[in-house]
Structures are given as structure tokens and as C-alpha cells.
Design an enzyme around this catalytic site. Structure first.
Site, PDB file in Angstrom:
ATOM      1  N   ASP A  72      50.030  40.356  47.923  1.00 32.00           N
ATOM      2  CA  ASP A  72      49.618  39.518  46.808  1.00 32.00           C
ATOM      3  C   ASP A  72      50.432  39.775  45.554  1.00 32.00           C
ATOM      4  OD1 ASP A  72      48.484  42.058  46.222  1.00 32.00           O
ATOM      5  OD2 ASP A  72      46.581  41.446  47.096  1.00 32.00           O
ATOM      6  N   ASP A 141      33.772  46.013  47.345  1.00 32.02           N
ATOM      7  CA  ASP A 141      32.983  44.877  47.833  1.00 32.02           C
ATOM      8  C   ASP A 141      33.508  44.353  49.166  1.00 32.02           C
ATOM      9  OD1 ASP A 141      35.334  43.688  47.059  1.00 32.02           O
ATOM     10  OD2 ASP A 141      34.450  42.340  45.580  1.00 32.02           O
ATOM     11  N   HIS A 143      36.630  43.448  49.952  1.00 33.08           N
ATOM     12  CA  HIS A 143      37.728  42.488  49.983  1.00 33.08           C
ATOM     13  C   HIS A 143      39.019  43.137  50.470  1.00 33.08           C
ATOM     14  CE1 HIS A 143      38.619  44.049  45.803  1.00 33.08           C
ATOM     15  NE2 HIS A 143      39.840  43.917  46.255  1.00 33.08           N
ATOM     16  N   GLU A 148      38.379  37.720  48.097  1.00 35.02           N
ATOM     17  CA  GLU A 148      37.106  38.170  47.550  1.00 35.02           C
ATOM     18  C   GLU A 148      35.944  37.775  48.469  1.00 35.02           C
ATOM     19  OE1 GLU A 148      37.422  40.083  45.133  1.00 35.02           O
ATOM     20  OE2 GLU A 148      38.558  39.315  43.436  1.00 35.02           O
TER      21      GLU A 148
END
Length: 270
Positions: A72, A141, A143, A148
Site C-alpha cells: 500500500d 482490528d 486488517h 479495514e
């Protein structure tokens, strides 16, 4: 799924780096048949990159015929920005090894047509026949990359909005000022990652314990994108003891038992 439990972050990093080195050496890449490696940024892979650099400088591990694709990049940060992932990768890894500049691929967050950039990135991966091994980490979380919670498990490279929690976590790199953290990123998708022939995920620290528990014991769900690893035919999670705090005792004992012969880092090189 394989789960390799190491004592701490240092041994986790050594195991991952030496596993990658073993895979590259056994692949025996050439100019006509390069080894295609997917790479992450963030704090999790720093120890792995450090050991790969040592293996290159002291034990002759070559990256001459390795092609890389990063996960990314922030939208709106030029590649020379101190917090861009271009800068991160060259500072912490690429400038210390013999990789060719033209073999490095990182999404362009400043592209005038971001959708075209995403399509071109997927096409570039396909042009090499796909990724051989994708290294990654997971957030608290769950991801992976910037996929996400509630991202599609069939997603490919695209533009993603960053959640408030992710921006808060990443603000530590932006003078602890959340307003300086970009709100968008170009990221590979979950399917981009799981289409690779092998996935190696690093998980360290107590803050990742719940995410690790979901990745291993939870149901496959876009609420926890890390659970997509359960569907991959050759996924490996390398974690430390601190990250195992939420696992059921029997789950923990199971993986310690069946992976016992492979827990020794040095055994990988024999």
C-alpha cells in the site's frame, strides 16, 4: 494454516526472515524467472528486514532476481515525503540490499488517475505470474494492508478510506497529530494477497491478541479481514507468546505440538 509460535519479537523476526531466505534460495531465481515477493510497511516487519539485510551482507543472500510489490501507499504523499511508504522501504530495506530499482513496485499515491493506477498495479503483478510469497502483518482490528473491517474478501487493489482507529494508530508517525494522517490509501485487496502462492503473516504483541484469536479460531468474516487466511491453502502465521493471550489453551498447545520440529529458527537453514 500453520501457526509458528516464537518466544518474542526478535525470534519471530529471525524465523520469518530465514524462512523467506530459504524460499528464495530454493526457488533459485533467474532474470527470466524472478522470485516475486509481496512486502508490508509498519513496525512489524522491521526486525525481519533487519535480518534479511544481515543475511544479504554476511551470508550472500541475493535479491538481484527478486521482484517486489508493496501492499500500500498513502494517497497524497509524494514518494520523497518522510512518511511515504516509498521512503520507508528504501530507508529500512531496499537501499541495504542488491535489489534492482526497476524490480521494486510501490503504488503511486500521487497518481493523477488513481483508479488507473490500481488497475495497472494488478496488471503488473499478473505480468509476473502472480506473487510467490506475500509477507504481511495485521492490525489490532484484524486488517491486512489497508483492508479495514468490512472490506470485501474478494477485493483487488483499490482506493480505501482509512478508519478513525487506523488514523489514530498511525498518527504516532505524524507528530501524534491525526489531522496530518492521510484519509485515503491505495492498497492491494484481500484477494490480491490470497491469490499469492504463499502468505506469511507477522503478529506480535498483546495488542494483537484478539486479532490473532479471530484469525485462527474465529469464523471467516469481512468484519475481521485477517480470517481470509483460513481459506488460503498455504498460509503461515508467525506470532510471539504475547500475541497468544486470547487463544484457547488447547489451540495454543495444538500448534506448539504439531509445529514443534519447525520452531527452531536455525533448523530452517539445515
Amino acid at each position: 494454516m500453520r501457526v509458528i509460535i516464537q518466544n518474542d519479537y526478535e525470534t519471530l523476526s529471525l524465523w520469518a526472515a530465514r524462512y523467506i531466505a530459504q524460499r528464495i534460495r530454493r526457488f533459485a531465481p533467474t532474470a527470466a524467472r524472478p522470485f516475486v515477493l509481496g512486502l508490508p510497511t509498519g513496525s512489524s516487519p522491521l526486525g525481519t528486514y533487519k535480518e534479511l539485510i544481515r543475511l544479504h551482507k554476511e551470508e550472500g543472500l541475493s535479491f538481484e532476481h527478486v521482484v517486489t510489490f508493496n501492499m500500500d501507499e498513502y494517497v497524497g504523499l509524494g514518494r520523497d515525503h518522510e512518511q511515504s511508504y516509498h521512503t520507508f522501504m528504501w530507508k529500512n530495506f531496499f537501499s541495504h540490499i542488491d535489489i534492482k530499482t526497476e524490480h521494486v513496485h510501490i503504488p503511486d499515491g500521487m497518481a493523477r488517475d488513481l483508479e488507473a493506477e490500481c488497475a495497472a498495479y494488478e496488471a503488473a503483478i499478473a505480468s509476473y505470474g502472480g506473487v510467490e510469497l506475500f509477507l504481511g502483518g495485521i492490525g489490532s482490528d484484524g486488517h491486512i494492508a489497508f483492508n479495514e473491517p468490512f472490506s470485501s474478501l474478494s477485493s483487488k487493489t483499490r482506493i480505501k478510506s482509512l478508519t478513525y482507529d487506523t488514523k489514530v494508530m498511525n498518527s504516532r508517525f505524524f507528530d501524534n497529530d491525526i489531522t496530518k494522517v492521510p484519509s485515503l490509501a491505495v492498497t492491494v485487496g484481500i484477494k490480491t494477497i490470497t491469490d499469492s502462492r504463499e502468505v506469511l503473516i507477522l503478529v506480535n504483541g498483546h495488542s494483537k491478541a484478539h486479532a490473532l484469536q479471530q484469525a485462527i479460531e474465529g469464523a471467516v468474516s469481512h468484519a475481521w479481514t485477517c480470517t481470509a487466511l483460513q481459506l488460503h491453502p498455504k498460509s503461515i502465521i508467525v506470532c510471539d507468546e504475547a500475541a497468544c493471550g486470547e487463544l484457547k489453551l488447547n489451540t495454543y498447545k495444538y500448534f506448539k505440538d504439531i509445529e514443534g520440529p519447525y520452531l527452531d529458527v536455525d533448523a530452517l537453514l539445515k
